[in-house]
Design a protein around this motif. Structure first.
Motif, PDB file in Angstrom:
ATOM      1  N   LEU A  98       0.832  -1.206   0.000  1.00 60.08           N
ATOM      2  CA  LEU A  98       0.000   0.000   0.000  1.00 60.08           C
ATOM      3  C   LEU A  98       0.866   1.256   0.000  1.00 60.08           C
ATOM      4  N   LEU A  99       1.953   1.224   0.772  1.00 63.64           N
ATOM      5  CA  LEU A  99       2.844   2.390   0.816  1.00 63.64           C
ATOM      6  C   LEU A  99       3.488   2.629  -0.546  1.00 63.64           C
ATOM      7  N   GLY A 100       3.944   1.552  -1.205  1.00 66.91           N
ATOM      8  CA  GLY A 100       4.536   1.704  -2.530  1.00 66.91           C
ATOM      9  C   GLY A 100       3.536   2.226  -3.548  1.00 66.91           C
ATOM     10  N   LEU A 101       2.295   1.745  -3.466  1.00 66.59           N
ATOM     11  CA  LEU A 101       1.262   2.224  -4.385  1.00 66.59           C
ATOM     12  C   LEU A 101       0.986   3.704  -4.172  1.00 66.59           C
ATOM     13  N   PHE A 102       0.966   4.130  -2.916  1.00 70.01           N
ATOM     14  CA  PHE A 102       0.717   5.541  -2.616  1.00 70.01           C
ATOM     15  C   PHE A 102       1.847   6.424  -3.160  1.00 70.01           C
ATOM     16  N   ILE A 103       3.100   5.979  -2.985  1.00 68.61           N
ATOM     17  CA  ILE A 103       4.235   6.759  -3.472  1.00 68.61           C
ATOM     18  C   ILE A 103       4.214   6.840  -4.999  1.00 68.61           C
ATOM     19  N   ALA A 104       3.909   5.718  -5.659  1.00 63.76           N
ATOM     20  CA  ALA A 104       3.854   5.719  -7.125  1.00 63.76           C
ATOM     21  C   ALA A 104       2.760   6.651  -7.628  1.00 63.76           C
ATOM     22  N   LEU A 105       1.623   6.686  -6.929  1.00 61.54           N
ATOM     23  CA  LEU A 105       0.530   7.574  -7.329  1.00 61.54           C
ATOM     24  C   LEU A 105       0.934   9.028  -7.183  1.00 61.54           C
ATOM     25  N   CYS A 106       1.644   9.359  -6.102  1.00 61.33           N
ATOM     26  CA  CYS A 106       2.103  10.738  -5.905  1.00 61.33           C
ATOM     27  C   CYS A 106       3.080  11.147  -7.003  1.00 61.33           C
ATOM     28  N   ILE A 107       4.015  10.268  -7.353  1.00 65.66           N
ATOM     29  CA  ILE A 107       4.979  10.584  -8.408  1.00 65.66           C
ATOM     30  C   ILE A 107       4.275  10.786  -9.747  1.00 65.66           C
ATOM     31  N   TYR A 108       3.299   9.931 -10.040  1.00 68.23           N
ATOM     32  CA  TYR A 108       2.562  10.048 -11.295  1.00 68.23           C
ATOM     33  C   TYR A 108       1.815  11.373 -11.369  1.00 68.23           C
ATOM     34  N   ARG A 109       1.172  11.766 -10.275  1.00 65.20           N
ATOM     35  CA  ARG A 109       0.418  13.026 -10.268  1.00 65.20           C
ATOM     36  C   ARG A 109       1.345  14.224 -10.440  1.00 65.20           C
ATOM     37  N   ARG A 110       2.537  14.171  -9.822  1.00 65.32           N
ATOM     38  CA  ARG A 110       3.477  15.281  -9.966  1.00 65.32           C
ATOM     39  C   ARG A 110       3.978  15.398 -11.395  1.00 65.32           C
ATOM     40  N   LYS A 111       4.260  14.264 -12.012  1.00 67.09           N
ATOM     41  CA  LYS A 111       4.718  14.293 -13.398  1.00 67.09           C
ATOM     42  C   LYS A 111       3.624  14.824 -14.319  1.00 67.09           C
ATOM     43  N   ARG A 112       2.406  14.413 -14.050  1.00 69.60           N
ATOM     44  CA  ARG A 112       1.303  14.871 -14.893  1.00 69.60           C
ATOM     45  C   ARG A 112       1.076  16.366 -14.748  1.00 69.60           C
TER      46      ARG A 112
END
Length: 241
Positions: A138-152
């Motif tokens: 869950l922690l890894g999924l949350f971090i990946a989602l944050c990185i994706y949103r920042r890139k977008r």
């Protein structure tokens, strides 16, 4: 001869007991009345394969099996510390008396207590590992989602790439899709004036604020004859006189 201990009774009330690994197992047994001399024992199993768990006549201080009420003549409840999977089985509380040969013989016994172990308690380490693994996922999924949103968000806020607009057969002029500000207009103007003949008066150049090249509307493209390449037109804005 009258039978000895006719008023004697033995109660073993627990039919089934479930215990966790490492916990303490409690087995209940009480007696009433009188009987001939002989110890009370706890046996695991019945018949030739039984094992003595507790013997009233043989106290072992190092044993993990102890009496709940020490030296009681009626309460023979026992505690077994640090229960393990190999302790699973059926336990019997048994009253022995001396026989004619001098050996201990079974006089009364309980109906037996079937002891089992909690299935979830067999693998506590695996359960803990599964919980930790789920948390890390869950922690890894949350971090990946944050990185994706920042890139977008970075792509949306970045300036549009430069485009090149061709005007007829002349050399291409770089344009930016975000034109409209005075600084950008001056850059486009500089590019335009570099191709304008020198005959134009400096007064007219000073009056021009900016020039935007815009593509023809799609409707005008359709009205042109087939094979004709689309062209662009320039709109010029000047200071009012």
């Amino acid at each position: 001869a009258p039978q000895v201990g006719q008023d004697f009774s033995l109660q073993q009330p627990q039919a089934k007991v479930t215990v966790a690994v490492g916990e303490t197992l409690t087995l209940s047994c009480t007696t009433s009345g009188t009987a001939g001399p002989g110890p009370v024992m706890w046996l695991k199993g019945w018949g030739n394969g039984n094992t003595t768990i507790y013997d009233q006549s043989k106290q072992d201080p190092s044993s993990r099996v102890t009496r709940a009420v020490d030296r009681s003549d009626t309460d023979f409840t026992i505690h077994m510390r640090n229960f393990q999977p190999n302790d699973v089985g059926t336990y019997y509380c048994v009253k022995f008396v001396k026989g004619n040969t001098g050996d201990d013989e079974v006089f009364k016994h309980g109906r037996g207590t079937e002891v089992s172990v909690h299935e979830a308690a067999l693998l506590p380490g695996m359960v803990a590992a599964a919980v930790v693994l789920c948390f890390l996922l869950l922690l890894g999924l949350f971090i990946a989602l944050c990185i994706y949103r920042r890139k977008r968000q970075g792509r949306v806020g970045s300036p549009c790439p430069a485009r090149t607009a061709a005007r007829g057969s002349f050399s291409s002029v770089p344009l930016r899709c975000c034109a409209g500000t005075p600084s950008t207009s001056s850059e486009v103007l500089d590019a335009e004036t570099s191709h304008v003949p020198s005959q134009q008066s400096s007064k007219e150049e000073n009056d021009i604020h900016y020039a935007d090249l815009q593509p023809l509307p799609p409707a005008m493209w359709r009205s042109r004859s087939p094979g004709t390449a689309p062209t662009e037109y320039a709109s010029l804005r000047g200071a009012a006189k």
